[in-house]
Design a protein around this motif. Structure first.
Motif, PDB file in Angstrom:
ATOM      1  N   GLU A  20      13.753  -4.524 129.216  1.00  0.00           N
ATOM      2  CA  GLU A  20      13.966  -5.791 128.520  1.00  0.00           C
ATOM      3  C   GLU A  20      12.991  -5.958 127.357  1.00  0.00           C
ATOM      4  OE1 GLU A  20      13.759  -8.577 131.741  1.00  0.00           O
ATOM      5  OE2 GLU A  20      15.813  -8.168 132.369  1.00  0.00           O
ATOM      6  N   LYS A  21      11.745  -5.517 127.543  1.00  0.00           N
ATOM      7  CA  LYS A  21      10.768  -5.591 126.458  1.00  0.00           C
ATOM      8  C   LYS A  21      11.169  -4.673 125.304  1.00  0.00           C
ATOM      9  CE  LYS A  21       7.274  -7.977 126.923  1.00  0.00           C
ATOM     10  NZ  LYS A  21       7.173  -9.315 126.351  1.00  0.00           N
ATOM     11  N   GLN A  24      13.934  -6.320 123.376  1.00  0.00           N
ATOM     12  CA  GLN A  24      13.416  -7.352 122.466  1.00  0.00           C
ATOM     13  C   GLN A  24      12.763  -6.722 121.242  1.00  0.00           C
ATOM     14  OE1 GLN A  24      10.755  -9.697 124.842  1.00  0.00           O
ATOM     15  NE2 GLN A  24      12.392 -10.594 126.069  1.00  0.00           N
ATOM     16  N   GLN A  25      11.992  -5.661 121.468  1.00  0.00           N
ATOM     17  CA  GLN A  25      11.315  -4.980 120.375  1.00  0.00           C
ATOM     18  C   GLN A  25      12.332  -4.377 119.401  1.00  0.00           C
ATOM     19  OE1 GLN A  25       8.553  -2.016 121.700  1.00  0.00           O
ATOM     20  NE2 GLN A  25       7.798  -1.583 119.658  1.00  0.00           N
ATOM     21  N   THR A  27      15.359  -5.428 118.842  1.00  0.00           N
ATOM     22  CA  THR A  27      15.968  -6.536 118.112  1.00  0.00           C
ATOM     23  C   THR A  27      15.053  -7.023 116.998  1.00  0.00           C
ATOM     24  OG1 THR A  27      17.218  -7.207 120.064  1.00  0.00           O
ATOM     25  CG2 THR A  27      16.947  -8.857 118.342  1.00  0.00           C
ATOM     26  N   GLN A  28      13.764  -7.125 117.269  1.00  0.00           N
ATOM     27  CA  GLN A  28      12.809  -7.570 116.256  1.00  0.00           C
ATOM     28  C   GLN A  28      12.690  -6.565 115.116  1.00  0.00           C
ATOM     29  OE1 GLN A  28       9.179  -8.222 118.414  1.00  0.00           O
ATOM     30  NE2 GLN A  28       9.808 -10.243 119.145  1.00  0.00           N
TER      31      GLN A  28
END
Length: 57
Positions: A20-21, A24-25, A27-28
């Motif tokens: 999940e991290k 997110q990374q 996506t950023q």
């Protein structure tokens, strides 16, 4: 690679949290959403390529 919820349920909490991290990374950094399935497919493909390259050396 077709990953089902059953396969994701086999992941440890730590592995799922890390996934999940990474999601997110991604996506950023790239500005677009990636599913866990797509991310796992990238990880598996990268791992296989790395193993193949290591065997050649």
């Amino acid at each position: 690679m077709d990953l089902t919820e059953k396969q994701f349920s086999r992941l440890s909490r730590k592995s799922l949290y890390t996934l999940e991290k990474l999601q997110q990374q991604y996506t950023q950094e790239f500005g677009e959403f990636i599913t866990k399935e797509e991310l796992m497919a990238l990880i598996v493909r990268y791992s296989r390529e790395k193993m193949t390259n290591n065997e050649k050396n």
